[in-house]
Design a protein around this motif. Sequence first.
Motif, short mmCIF file in Angstrom:
data_model
loop_
_atom_site.label_atom_id
_atom_site.label_comp_id
_atom_site.label_asym_id
_atom_site.label_seq_id
_atom_site.Cartn_x
_atom_site.Cartn_y
_atom_site.Cartn_z
N CYS A 36 0.80 -1.21 -0.18
CA CYS A 36 0.09 -0.06 0.20
C CYS A 36 0.94 1.26 0.01
CB CYS A 36 -0.76 0.10 1.13
SG CYS A 36 -2.16 -1.30 1.41
N ARG B 105 -0.01 4.07 1.54
CA ARG B 105 -0.11 5.02 2.79
C ARG B 105 -1.00 4.08 3.84
NH1 ARG B 105 -3.57 10.34 3.23
NH2 ARG B 105 -2.65 10.87 5.11
N CYS C 150 -4.19 3.02 5.96
CA CYS C 150 -5.62 3.95 6.25
C CYS C 150 -5.70 4.03 7.89
CB CYS C 150 -6.78 3.14 5.70
SG CYS C 150 -6.89 2.99 3.81
N CYS D 15 -6.82 0.84 9.77
CA CYS D 15 -6.26 -0.50 9.13
C CYS D 15 -5.10 -1.15 9.93
CB CYS D 15 -5.52 -0.42 7.70
SG CYS D 15 -5.16 -1.98 7.06
N GLY E 161 -3.93 -5.34 1.25
CA GLY E 161 -2.90 -4.93 0.76
C GLY E 161 -3.81 -3.88 -0.53
#
Length: 371
Positions: free
Chosen positions: A13, A15, A17, A20, A60
Amino acid sequence: MSFAHLYVHVPFCTRRCSYCDFSIAVRKQIPADDFVASIRTELQQVGPLESLETVYFGGGTPSLLPADAIATLLQHVFHNTSPPYAVEVTLEANPENVTPTAARAWRSAGITRVSLGAQSFDDRVLEWMHRTHDAAQIGRAVALLRAAGIDNISLDLIFALPESLRRDWDRDLDLAIGLAPSHVSLYGLTVEPRTPLDRWISRGAVQAPSDDRYADEYLRAHQRLGASGYEFYEVSNAATRGRRSRHNSAYWSGRPYLGVGPAAHSFDGRARRWNHSAWEAYRSSIAAGESPVDSREALSDEQRELEGIYLGLRTAAGVALSAFHRPPPPFTALVENGWLVADGLSLRCTPTGWLRLDSLVSALTGNLTIS
Ligand code: SF4
């Protein structure tokens, strides 16, 4: 053994979240070559795959992988040909990664279904979530996918956000339904330890979402999606006719599946195993010629019974009474409360039952405990 269902975990990813806690690797540059080589090696360790019915690229953010990397993996899995037309091949994608070129390349690689991480159509909310897209990109992504020949599109939506955000759930449902996706997946926000959201709540900057809000928004989604032609075939998933996720349905019916990639789980019908969850640990074990499996667990008969009951009750089909090895405790009160429907052969949850699924499973299984 032969698996009909393959999951490929793509951990990258750009960034994290705010809510997450998944095992991800935050990268500006995706190590696509390393990733493809590692997955190919793991697949070789497992042996040839025959008769696959579904393939699922989850993460991901799998849409961060270059399209040619996805094509290479599919060619490898299907022995140098494209996936047969009947195979459901899903790619999880973030809206900002859907470009005309990417969508066309995904389609020609064999992707038949895209699960878009929409989450909300409110830019303020998306920013709060640390999402990397804005609301306008969701509709654009849907149009580009359809133009490329991918019309089996699922939208993910998150509900039960903190009150202080003043998120308009009805508006988000309207906008989602307006795009006419073939499938919608709902995720109730949960506060996971060590996430930015957890820290905001601990220091009093945000209030944890309330149970009432969770229940109201969940039931509202049932009502609105149901009235728009979607059938909830599982506690969190609704589809138009013929558009259920075949891959996820296989999980819920207890069928074996193979998972490859970091943190991926596999199940052979009696035992589960899972890979090292960190990308670096996974990559190094593969590079050293070792198995990437971190741990295994054989399920006892009692665990399999419990799991079968739990998974069955997640689905609209429910669980057959024959799945209980011993007669369940009396459940008339659960039916009278409107949580369960019993037809003499099976038990299934109503929407209000799905809101208390764990307690219903505990009530129905007596001294069995959920592991
Ligand atoms: S895109 Fe998905 S996996 Fe990545 S950080 Fe956000 S919620 Fe987690």
